[in-house]
Design a protein around this motif. Sequence first.
Motif, short mmCIF file in Angstrom:
data_model
loop_
_atom_site.label_atom_id
_atom_site.label_comp_id
_atom_site.label_asym_id
_atom_site.label_seq_id
_atom_site.Cartn_x
_atom_site.Cartn_y
_atom_site.Cartn_z
N VAL A 63 122.25 8.21 -47.58
CA VAL A 63 121.61 7.36 -48.59
C VAL A 63 120.25 6.86 -48.09
O VAL A 63 119.26 6.86 -48.83
N LEU A 64 120.19 6.46 -46.83
CA LEU A 64 118.93 5.97 -46.26
C LEU A 64 117.87 7.07 -46.22
O LEU A 64 116.69 6.82 -46.50
N ARG A 65 118.28 8.25 -45.87
CA ARG A 65 117.32 9.37 -45.83
C ARG A 65 116.79 9.70 -47.22
O ARG A 65 115.60 9.98 -47.40
N LEU A 66 117.68 9.66 -48.20
CA LEU A 66 117.24 9.91 -49.58
C LEU A 66 116.28 8.82 -50.04
O LEU A 66 115.26 9.11 -50.67
N ALA A 67 116.60 7.56 -49.72
CA ALA A 67 115.73 6.45 -50.10
C ALA A 67 114.36 6.58 -49.46
O ALA A 67 113.32 6.36 -50.11
N GLU A 68 114.34 6.96 -48.19
CA GLU A 68 113.07 7.13 -47.48
C GLU A 68 112.22 8.22 -48.14
O GLU A 68 111.02 8.02 -48.39
N SER A 69 112.83 9.36 -48.41
CA SER A 69 112.08 10.48 -48.98
C SER A 69 111.53 10.14 -50.36
O SER A 69 110.39 10.49 -50.69
N ILE A 70 112.31 9.44 -51.16
CA ILE A 70 111.87 9.05 -52.50
C ILE A 70 110.70 8.07 -52.41
O ILE A 70 109.73 8.14 -53.18
N ILE B 49 119.48 17.77 -46.54
CA ILE B 49 118.68 18.84 -47.11
C ILE B 49 117.96 18.39 -48.37
O ILE B 49 116.83 18.79 -48.64
N ILE B 50 118.61 17.54 -49.16
CA ILE B 50 117.94 17.01 -50.37
C ILE B 50 116.76 16.15 -49.97
O ILE B 50 115.65 16.27 -50.53
N ALA B 51 116.96 15.29 -48.97
CA ALA B 51 115.87 14.44 -48.49
C ALA B 51 114.75 15.29 -47.92
O ALA B 51 113.56 15.02 -48.15
N PHE B 52 115.12 16.32 -47.16
CA PHE B 52 114.11 17.20 -46.58
C PHE B 52 113.31 17.93 -47.65
O PHE B 52 112.09 18.09 -47.53
N VAL B 53 113.99 18.40 -48.70
CA VAL B 53 113.30 19.10 -49.78
C VAL B 53 112.29 18.17 -50.46
O VAL B 53 111.16 18.57 -50.77
#
Length: 440
Positions: free
Chosen positions: A179-186, A51-55
């Motif tokens: 972690v990978l999803r967060l890295a991608e979104s950032i 959800i953090i990555a999606f936001v």
Amino acid sequence: MRLMIKNYQNNIRIFGVRMVHLVHRVIFGGDAGKQTVRFVKNVSISFFGGIIAFVILFVTNIIVARMLGPEEYGRYTIVFSIAQIIALLFTLELDVSILYFLSEKNVHTQKIISSIMIMFVINVCVFSFLALSSFRFLEYDQISFVAFVSALLIAFVFSLKRLIDALLRSQDRFGVQTVLRLAESICVLGGVLVFFYVIQYVQYHAYIMSIIFGGSVFALVGLYGMRNYISFRHSSVASINQVFQYNVYGLINAVVNGIVKNADTLLVAGFLGVQMAGIYAIYFTASVVFGARMTQLFMNVFFPALRMHDGTIMHVRAKITRLLLMTSVPLMICASIGVGAVVWVYGDAYPFVWQWVVLGGVYITVHFFASLYGWALSSVSQEGYKKYNISFVWSVIIYGTVIGVAFIIGHFAVSTLLIAIILYRLIGGVIAYRALSRIA
């Protein structure tokens, strides 16, 4: 200090387990089993990270849509829709095969993965050639050849991500996945900020390049982290045939879903204009994409959990049905409010239409429960997976009928597409529900 931290973590875990039992008693009338507690734990890790990555990606999309405007954003959605269709052809449900086979006990992991990777490489080569050939012989007025190649790159990155994502799920590596999803979104957000505010290059191409960059980070880091599982050396004709026999039914799902979920944007662009395609894309994002993402966060661990479930599939179906009866109306209301809020934050350039907002909320609800029944059916056996994919044939007939009638009577509009998509998911869910009782 270590003892204090350990006690604190233990207290949180105990509190979490108690809350799971409490909610389970309210909805299902009894305490949750060990499998359910483990499932909720995995869902929590996946959900909060996802959800953090999606936001972050959602905020990025708002920035892009507001700065580009409906027409330029519409051009981006055309490229993205083409990329999504090609990505489905590259993958052809191989990610589902990973989850199916690697969730079984005593499976030769490297044989299965080697076979799947070989099939993936073949898919990429064949469908890239066909896609480039189609651009050579067909006319694409809205996009250039460079934009079309960009769509191919996005498709490759997305399909590779899906395989890595499935591999991580099958090994219960939900923390790494998060972690990978967060890295991608950032990375995507960072790319957009650099292009739009530093370089002052405010074009849809900049957004495409940012998406490719973020997806590449996910894929490359994921490949490195799972390098011990990924190999081409252990494949055999027998294992490739085994995967193909299961995966062949997924071809229906991939092709049909690819057409339904992405061709609508192309239809809007072709018949209502590029600007309307940009407006439609906002409602598509608010309902179809948002609903699918929320469902995916839940389904992220639902499929592996079902494969290892000790109870009967009828017990699972009964739980889903009870959940549907108790939460469908509140979910629909909340989803409609959410769709309205999403459309509002995109700004005045994108008109607010109540009918589209409500239809978006209905779609999210229907999609969620249809997915639960469908994935439960596909988890039973290869026969169940076959029936699940065949259900999409009937769904697409209904979808095509609604669109066809709208064209014949001259009332093709955005609301027509949203109603057609709702019926598409509803029919699939009903068929999956009925098939579960026959195959169990």
